[in-house]
Design a protein around this motif. Structure first.
Motif, PDB file in Angstrom:
ATOM      1  N   ILE A 109       0.819  -1.214   0.000  1.00 16.46           N
ATOM      2  CA  ILE A 109       0.000   0.000   0.000  1.00 16.46           C
ATOM      3  C   ILE A 109       0.859   1.274   0.000  1.00 16.46           C
ATOM      4  N   VAL A 110       2.138   1.128  -0.317  1.00 16.44           N
ATOM      5  CA  VAL A 110       3.063   2.260  -0.272  1.00 16.44           C
ATOM      6  C   VAL A 110       2.580   3.417  -1.140  1.00 16.44           C
ATOM      7  N   ASN A 111       2.053   3.120  -2.313  1.00 18.05           N
ATOM      8  CA  ASN A 111       1.658   4.178  -3.245  1.00 18.05           C
ATOM      9  C   ASN A 111       0.168   4.522  -3.184  1.00 18.05           C
TER      10      ASN A 111
ATOM     11  N   PRO B 218     -12.808   4.954   0.767  1.00 18.77           N
ATOM     12  CA  PRO B 218     -11.479   5.215   0.221  1.00 18.77           C
ATOM     13  C   PRO B 218     -10.800   3.914  -0.246  1.00 18.77           C
ATOM     14  N   GLU B 219      -9.782   4.068  -1.092  1.00 18.69           N
ATOM     15  CA  GLU B 219      -9.089   2.915  -1.657  1.00 18.69           C
ATOM     16  C   GLU B 219      -8.479   2.028  -0.570  1.00 18.69           C
ATOM     17  N   LEU B 220      -7.940   2.635   0.483  1.00 17.70           N
ATOM     18  CA  LEU B 220      -7.354   1.843   1.563  1.00 17.70           C
ATOM     19  C   LEU B 220      -8.397   0.936   2.219  1.00 17.70           C
ATOM     20  N   ALA B 221      -9.597   1.463   2.408  1.00 22.12           N
ATOM     21  CA  ALA B 221     -10.666   0.672   3.015  1.00 22.12           C
ATOM     22  C   ALA B 221     -11.108  -0.450   2.079  1.00 22.12           C
TER      23      ALA B 221
END
Length: 266
Positions: A27-29, A45-48
């Motif tokens: 998930i670095v980018n 959100p994309e992280l979720a």
């Protein structure tokens, strides 16, 4: 909100914590949200989304050990909460809304805010009493006895529900604590509905606040058979519910306009 800075405490809470999931995806980018997303919004959100995908893989694997067949029984809502750890790295929590079939549990799900063992399992004993009263009603032979038992069960049920909500205490982002009755009293809803507080989002946020974890992103999705009216579909994301969650989440996030903000923006 103050984060844990002591390395020993951080290790005890996070590294040994059975509820914490570490990202297996790189998930670095991925864009880091500036603030927690609105739980009533439709697109997380994309992280979720990434955390949800990993959590779904976990459910697919672990559900074989549960007494809940998601192919034949009604599906369930699940949720994830991405949080920032004391070393600034990210992890996530996951849980189910309500309970699984036959009180099946998963040790890696964030548990209910309410502890069943409170007051020597008072609520469990009370539910057993209600079941016994129901059996007596079935066996009753005259109208007067049935009416008396029915009224007794009604009053007993009401008292148990009130006791449960009084002992169902949530922490919010400011460190304040209120029980469900107090939270709903301060809203326009008045009396809380049955099972208020058992949805995924409130459970996840409460755990994060109690353990000084900074919430970053959250999402809720449906897993398993859709509802008959197709209101919920497998793996689809959905906003938090209004009647059970709105007062609790607005209190927990210290924002009384969350739901209205979404209506305006969308």
């Amino acid at each position: 909100m103050k984060l844990i800075t002591n390395e020993k405490d951080a290790h005890n809470i996070l590294m040994d914590n059975q509820f914490v999931f570490n990202f297996s995806t790189d998930i670095v980018n991925i864009e880091f949200p500036k603030k927690l997303n609105n739980p009533f919004a439709l697109d997380p959100p994309e992280l979720a989304k990434i955390a949800s995908g990993e959590f779904q893989d976990f459910i697919a694997s672990e559900s074989k050990n549960w007494n809940h067949d998601f192919d034949t029984q009604k599906g369930k809502m699940f949720g994830v909460l991405v949080f920032q750890q004391p070393d600034n790295s990210l992890g996530y929590l996951g849980t189910v809304s309500g309970k699984l079939q036959d009180r099946t549990t998963c040790n890696q799900f964030v548990p209910s805010v309410f502890d069943d063992s409170t007051d020597d399992y008072y609520i469990n004993k009370g539910m057993t009493e209600l079941t016994e009263i129901g059996k007596q009603i079935i066996k009753a032979e005259n109208y007067s006895e049935i009416n008396s038992l029915t009224e007794h069960r009604k009053l007993k049920s009401f008292a148990l529900q009130k006791w449960l909500f009084e002992n169902y205490t949530f922490s919010n982002i400011t460190g304040e604590e209120k029980n469900i009755l107090q939270i709903f009293k301060d809203s326009h809803y008045g009396n809380p509905p049955s099972a208020a507080g058992e949805c995924a989002a409130p459970k996840l946020l409460h755990y994060a606040f109690k353990h000084q974890l900074k919430p970053i992103a959250m999402a809720e999705f449906w897993w398993g058979n859709p509802k008959k009216n197709k209101e919920r579909e497998h793996k689809f994301f959905y906003p938090a519910c209004e009647n059970k969650c709105r007062p609790i989440l607005e209190y927990m996030l210290n924002d009384k306009d969350l739901f209205d903000q979404v209506n305006i923006d969308n």
